[in-house]
Design an enzyme around this catalytic site. Structure first.
Site, PDB file in Angstrom:
ATOM      1  N   GLY A   1       0.907  -1.160   0.004  1.00 45.06           N
ATOM      2  CA  GLY A   1      -0.096   0.209   0.019  1.00 45.06           C
ATOM      3  C   GLY A   1       0.799   1.083   0.207  1.00 45.06           C
ATOM      4  O   GLY A   1       0.484   2.093   0.635  1.00 45.06           O
TER       5      GLY A   1
ATOM      6  N   ASN B   1       1.405   3.436  -2.473  1.00 41.88           N
ATOM      7  CA  ASN B   1       1.010   4.595  -3.418  1.00 41.88           C
ATOM      8  C   ASN B   1       0.324   5.691  -2.662  1.00 41.88           C
ATOM      9  O   ASN B   1       0.269   6.832  -3.516  1.00 41.88           O
ATOM     10  CB  ASN B   1       0.168   4.000  -4.492  1.00 41.88           C
TER      11      ASN B   1
ATOM     12  N   GLY C   1      -0.694   7.813   1.376  1.00 46.03           N
ATOM     13  CA  GLY C   1      -0.833   7.921   3.046  1.00 46.03           C
ATOM     14  C   GLY C   1       0.477   7.584   3.420  1.00 46.03           C
ATOM     15  O   GLY C   1       1.410   7.932   3.052  1.00 46.03           O
TER      16      GLY C   1
ATOM     17  N   GLY D   1       2.043   4.661   3.595  1.00 45.26           N
ATOM     18  CA  GLY D   1       3.142   4.067   2.873  1.00 45.26           C
ATOM     19  C   GLY D   1       3.955   4.600   1.829  1.00 45.26           C
ATOM     20  O   GLY D   1       5.054   4.404   1.548  1.00 45.26           O
TER      21      GLY D   1
ATOM     22  N   SER E   1      -3.361  -0.630  14.912  1.00 41.61           N
ATOM     23  CA  SER E   1      -3.876   0.666  15.290  1.00 41.61           C
ATOM     24  C   SER E   1      -4.511   0.496  16.744  1.00 41.61           C
ATOM     25  O   SER E   1      -4.598  -0.667  17.106  1.00 41.61           O
ATOM     26  CB  SER E   1      -5.264   0.824  14.231  1.00 41.61           C
TER      27      SER E   1
ATOM     28  N   TYR F   1     -13.109  -4.020  11.743  1.00 43.33           N
ATOM     29  CA  TYR F   1     -11.987  -3.076  11.651  1.00 43.33           C
ATOM     30  C   TYR F   1     -10.943  -3.534  12.749  1.00 43.33           C
ATOM     31  O   TYR F   1      -9.696  -3.962  12.562  1.00 43.33           O
ATOM     32  CB  TYR F   1     -12.026  -1.783  11.185  1.00 43.33           C
TER      33      TYR F   1
END
Length: 319
Positions: free
Chosen positions: A41, A43, A45, A47, A175, A200
């Protein structure tokens, strides 16, 4: 007159808060020259921010991303910001990886094992947040499938290369919302009931339990595993969260004032990937580049082992 004055006062308070908090100062670990890093991931935020900083530290960074076009665009932007050195130190590579497809995970790993002679750091960063009930290509509830199972298979398939490259590191982005999750072995796929927030949190609790059990299994190999929470960050992770139109200006103000930027949020990932301070440290949980305590449910070794065993069957590592 009162309303403009109130708005001005709020704006000044917000500006003062951001000034006091200070801009993100990138973590400066040791040089990553000659080291290969995979970031899922990468691309956008967290990452993307981590990829840019590790490239700046001269790492060879492999961006594992679902949307190749967006990843190529992000790579061009990062190269323009950071630059790739002419002496070959620091390189950015894009590879297609859809964590919602076990077939894609296997294809990605097969290519990595064919093309890469070493892997020094794996950052399991990609995630999906509070989406409506959906299933992955393999029939798993999307949040559990992407956030936990996709990374579980990815990591296991790359373990041999990580061991051969030791000392090496695995970084798992979790998280603080893990606190609201429970591992319900009777309904891991949420087919009996589905709550997007709780699911989540369950996937983030699974991340921590996975990291803990993996660290135990890797003792003595030279491969370390640590999990982290990045804080509340302004990224597109919340694209499935509906905010009323009238509340958006206030939300944008609050997020600008109090949420971390992607670069600020990525600091702990970068720290765990590169800092000599955590060399040899494994099985821990970090926030703001410091070790933090976990709730007992995130340190339950029996649950962690059972989750590992079931996950192996779910992703096809065991029949």
């Amino acid at each position: 007159a009162a309303l403009p004055a109130l708005a001005l006062g709020a704006g000044l308070l917000v500006a003062a808060w951001r000034w006091l908090r200070g801009a993100a100062r990138p973590v400066r670990g040791g040089s990553m020259r000659g080291k290969t890093v995979i970031i899922t991931g990468a691309n956008s935020g967290l990452g993307r921010a981590a990829a840019a900083e590790l490239l700046r530290m001269q790492a060879r960074v492999i961006m594992g991303c679902r949307d190749r076009a967006r990843a190529e665009r992000a790579a061009r932007e990062i190269r323009a910001e950071v630059g790739e050195r002419v002496d070959g130190a620091g390189e950015l590579v894009v590879r297609e990886l859809d964590l919602a497809s076990l077939r894609s995970v296997r294809a990605f790993c097969h290519r990595v094992l064919q093309e890469e002679s070493r892997l020094d750091v794996l950052i399991n960063n990609a995630g999906i947040f509070q989406c409506p009930y959906m299933k992955t290509e393999d029939g798993f509830e999307m949040q559990f499938g992407v956030n936990h199972l996709g990374h579980f298979l990815l990591t296991n398939l790359l373990l041999g290369l990580l061991k051969n490259s030791a000392p090496s590191r695995i970084v798992v982005v979790s998280s603080k919302l893990y606190k609201y999750g429970e591992i319900n072995f009777e309904d891991l796929n949420s087919e009996i009931s589905y709550n997007k927030s709780f699911c989540y949190s369950r996937s983030k609790l699974a991340n921590i339990l996975f990291a803990r059990e993996l660290a135990r299994r890797l003792e003595g190999t030279g491969v370390t595993v640590n999990s982290l929470h990045p804080g509340i960050v302004r990224t597109n992770l919340g694209r499935h969260v509906n905010i009323p139109l009238l509340a958006k200006p206030l939300f944008n103000l609050v997020s600008w004032a109090f949420f971390k930027t992607p670069l600020e949020g990525a600091q702990t990932s970068i720290y765990l990937a590169s800092s000599p301070d955590v060399e040899g440290v494994s099985g821990k949980y970090f926030g703001d580049c410091k070790e933090e305590e976990l709730l007992p449910k995130a340190m339950d070794d029996l649950v962690a082992r059972k989750l590992w065993d079931i996950s192996e069957v779910m992703v096809g590592l065991l029949k």
